[in-house]
Write an enzyme that holds these catalytic residues in place. Structure first.
Site, PDB file in Angstrom:
ATOM      1  CG  HIS A  72      39.346  44.274  50.215  1.00 39.16           C
ATOM      2  ND1 HIS A  72      38.697  43.073  50.022  1.00 39.16           N
ATOM      3  CD2 HIS A  72      40.668  43.970  50.228  1.00 39.16           C
ATOM      4  CE1 HIS A  72      39.585  42.096  49.924  1.00 39.16           C
ATOM      5  NE2 HIS A  72      40.793  42.617  50.037  1.00 39.16           N
ATOM      6  NE  ARG A 117      32.138  39.935  48.964  1.00 44.25           N
ATOM      7  CZ  ARG A 117      33.273  39.276  48.840  1.00 44.25           C
ATOM      8  NH1 ARG A 117      34.240  39.432  49.729  1.00 44.25           N
ATOM      9  NH2 ARG A 117      33.464  38.450  47.836  1.00 44.25           N
ATOM     10  CB  THR A 163      65.353  46.694  19.368  1.00 43.10           C
ATOM     11  OG1 THR A 163      66.108  47.858  19.652  1.00 43.10           O
ATOM     12  CG2 THR A 163      65.940  45.492  20.082  1.00 43.10           C
ATOM     13  CE  LYS A 209      63.567  50.324  19.526  1.00 41.09           C
ATOM     14  NZ  LYS A 209      64.938  50.587  19.991  1.00 41.09           N
ATOM     15  CD  GLN A 214      38.219  32.901  45.776  1.00 42.86           C
ATOM     16  OE1 GLN A 214      37.348  33.755  45.973  1.00 42.86           O
ATOM     17  NE2 GLN A 214      39.187  32.674  46.653  1.00 42.86           N
TER      18      GLN A 214
HETATM   19  O1  LIG Z   1      35.710  36.784  47.249  1.00 43.75           O
HETATM   20  C1  LIG Z   1      36.547  36.648  48.168  1.00 43.75           C
HETATM   21  N1  LIG Z   1      37.427  35.621  48.123  1.00 43.75           N
HETATM   22  C2  LIG Z   1      38.367  35.407  49.092  1.00 43.75           C
HETATM   23  O2  LIG Z   1      39.154  34.428  49.025  1.00 43.75           O
HETATM   24  C3  LIG Z   1      38.401  36.326  50.159  1.00 43.75           C
HETATM   25  N2  LIG Z   1      39.198  36.435  51.267  1.00 43.75           N
HETATM   26  C4  LIG Z   1      38.787  37.553  51.929  1.00 43.75           C
HETATM   27  O3  LIG Z   1      39.301  37.973  53.001  1.00 43.75           O
HETATM   28  N3  LIG Z   1      37.740  38.143  51.290  1.00 43.75           N
HETATM   29  C5  LIG Z   1      37.482  37.399  50.169  1.00 43.75           C
HETATM   30  N4  LIG Z   1      36.579  37.552  49.178  1.00 43.75           N
END
Ligand SMILES: O=c1[nH]c(=O)c2[nH]c(=O)[nH]c2[nH]1
Length: 306
Positions: A255, A179, A57, A12, A227
Site C-alpha cells: 500500500h 492509485r 543429509t 539438507k 485480483q
Molecule cells: O486490489 C485490491 N484488492 C483488495 O481486495 C483490496 N482490499 C483493499 O483494502 N484494497 C484492495 N486492493
C-alpha cells in the site's frame, strides 16, 4: 496409547552452491540455493532409531556440490531432475525426492563500456526457482516440475483503481480511480511436458518468456484490483505457453497512502505517498486450464499458496 508416524521427509536445506566456469579468462558464475529432501519408508529411523535406510543429509549436501562439478549446471530444472533421480537410485527406501533450487543471477560489472571478465554485480528483478519432485522407479517413474519467480518487485504509478467494493459499518477505505499499485510478486507455474510436441521443455526460454509476459501484462492491464491483474497475468501465460498447466500467485498489496499536506497549505494531487510496509493485503490466486493434468505431488511442500 495408539500413535503412529505421520508424513515425514528429511534432507539438507539451503546448500549454497556457487559454480565458477573458468575454462577461459572470461569466467561464468552460477549461484544456487539447493534444498534436497527424501520421503518414503523411514519408519525405523524415527521409531526404533535404526538409521540403516537413511542416506545422510551430509551425503545429500556432498552430492549437490559434486554434481555441480561432475555434471555441470545447465538449467536449474535439469540439475534438479538429475539430483532427484540420483537420490532415488541411491536410497532404496525413498519413494520420492524433492529438490528445490533458487538461482541468484549475476551481471558482469561494466568497465569502460565492457562487461568485466571476472567481476559481477547481483542482478535485480526477481529470483528464479524450481521445485522438482521425482517419484517411483523404472517404468513407474514420475517427475513433476514447478518453476517460478519470487521477489519480483513491481509498481505502477497510475492505471490502477479500486472501487465498488462491499461496505459495512467498519469500512473506511475511500474509493479510488487512481492509485499506486505495487507488489513483490511470487509466481510459480506447473509444467505439463505432455503438452509440448516432443515432451521436452526449453526451461531457460520458457522462464525468460514467462517473466517477460508477467511484467508486460502487469504494465499494460488497467487494474480494477490486484485480483484482476493477477488473473490477467495468469491467463496470458496459459494462452501463450502450452507447456504450463497452471500458475499460482502470491502478491502482497504494497500500500502507498497519499500524504495529507493540507496542514501546510500544500495540495498533494497524487505526488507524495507513504509506503507502508505492514499490514499489507495478501492476494493469492491460481489460474488453471480446464483440462489441466493431475498435479500429483507437484506442489508437495510448496508453502505460501492457497
Ligand atoms: O486490489 C485490491 N484488492 C483488495 O481486495 C483490496 N482490499 C483493499 O483494502 N484494497 C484492495 N486492493
Amino acid at each position: 496409547m495408539a500413535i503412529h508416524l505421520g508424513a515425514n521427509q528429511y534432507g539438507k536445506a539451503e546448500n549454497r552452491v556457487v559454480r565458477i566456469y573458468r575454462d577461459t579468462p572470461r569466467h561464468q558464475i552460477r549461484d544456487l540455493n539447493v534444498s534436497t529432501a527424501l520421503r518414503g519408508d523411514f519408519e525405523d529411523a524415527h521409531t526404533t532409531g535404526d538409521q540403516s535406510d537413511v542416506l545422510p543429509t551430509d551425503t545429500q549436501k556432498n552430492t549437490a556440490f559434486a554434481f555441480a562439478k561432475e555434471k555441470g549446471i545447465g538449467a536449474i530444472e535439469d540439475y534438479a531432475l538429475t539430483l532427484g533421480a540420483h537420490f532415488l537410485d541411491a536410497s532404496p527406501a525413498a519413494q520420492g525426492a524433492r529438490i528445490e533450487v533458487e538461482e541468484y543471477a549475476w551481471d558482469r560489472i561494466q568497465v569502460d563500456g565492457q562487461g568485466h571478465d571476472h567481476s559481477f554485480v547481483r542482478t535485480g528483478g526477481g529470483v528464479r526457482n524450481t521445485v522438482v519432485n521425482v517419484e517411483g522407479r523404472g517404468a513407474e517413474r514420475k517427475t513433476y516440475v514447478v518453476s517460478g519467480i519470487s521477489d519480483l518487485v513491481v509498481l505502477k504509478s497510475t492505471g490502477s483503481e479500486f472501487h465498488g467494493f462491499l461496505k459495512d459499518e467498519y469500512t473506511t477505505l475511500p474509493e479510488t480511480n487512481d492509485r499506486i499499485l505495487a507488489t513483490s510478486l511470487v509466481a510459480r507455474w506447473r509444467y505439463d511436458t505432455r503438452r509440448t510436441g516432443d515432451g521436452s521443455v526449453d526451461w531457460d526460454k520458457s522462464y525468460d518468456e514467462i517473466k517477460g509476459l508477467l511484467l508486460s501484462r502487469f504494465a499494460t492491464i488497467h487494474s480494477l484490483a490486484l485480483q484482476q491483474t493477477l488473473y490477467g497475468m495468469g491467463s496470458a501465460v496459459l494462452e501463450q505457453h502450452p507447456e504450463v498447466a497452471e500458475i499460482k500467485f502470491s502478491a502482497p498489496n504494497k500500500h502507498h497512502f497519499l500524504v495529507d499536506l493540507s496542514p501546510f497549505g500544500t495540495e498533494n494531487p497524487g505526488e507524495v505517498f507513504i509506503a507502508a510496509d505492514r499490514p499489507y493485503g495478501l492476494i493469492e490466486a491460481t489460474v488453471t486450464r480446464d483440462d489441466a493434468s493431475d498435479a500429483g505431488s507437484a506442489w508437495h511442500a510448496v508453502p505460501g499458496f492457497c
